[in-house]
Design a protein around this motif. Sequence first.
Motif: not given
Length: 248
Positions: A44-48, A53-54, A61-62, A107-108
Amino acid sequence: MNRSLITIALAASLAACSDGAGPGSDATVSLSFATRAPGAAASGFSASLMSDTLVDGTNTLIITKAEIVLREIELKKQEYEDCNSSMSDDDCEEFEVGPLLVDLPLNGSVETEITISPPADTYDELEFDIHKVSNDDPEDAQFRADHPHMIGKSIRVEGTFNGSAFVYETDLDVEQEFDLFPPITVTETTAAVNVTVLLDLNQWFRNGTNLVNPQTGNKGGANEGLIKENIKQSVEAFEDDDVDGHDD
């Protein structure tokens, strides 16, 4: 200091816990920071480009900005027990003594903040304080002038929770110690070594697997203690010579 490489010259900053005496080597040791643990995307975690974003299936949650203040960042030599218990001994090499504001990468990526050239030796522990900036301590005076928004705080996070803007602030003040296994060995022929501090943002604002509104963790909020404990448990440090944020 935000998102900048701080290079500490050997002559100016290789003070140890006492007087910093001792020869240097040609090797460098850098300290980097990351906020995304391996496998986080699957949980449930992504990056831009500019945010993290979670999600938990219900809430989103951003995080658009996360700042943390660190102090007394030190590498401990293997033959000593503690950086602070024997101040007359040359037991530690300092990355940074005074408060340092780290604008955490969102951003990772992995970002390097400090590089030093320590004497040839073996180092088996990284120590630092998550530091609440004082209102009147002379040692924090310049930091207060440079970053007045952090007075009385150690961490500040901005973003949105289910579309509503939030600011999370905490006065968490705690020493963190991490064993480096295997220990880092710096020799006259060592080229470069990197240590990455991972602060796993995916853990900070959760109660179990469920996300909580970060604002409920502000002073006096229902989740103040929960989030503080999550932050303390989310931190680890490891050798990371390819600077990819993975302990491998």
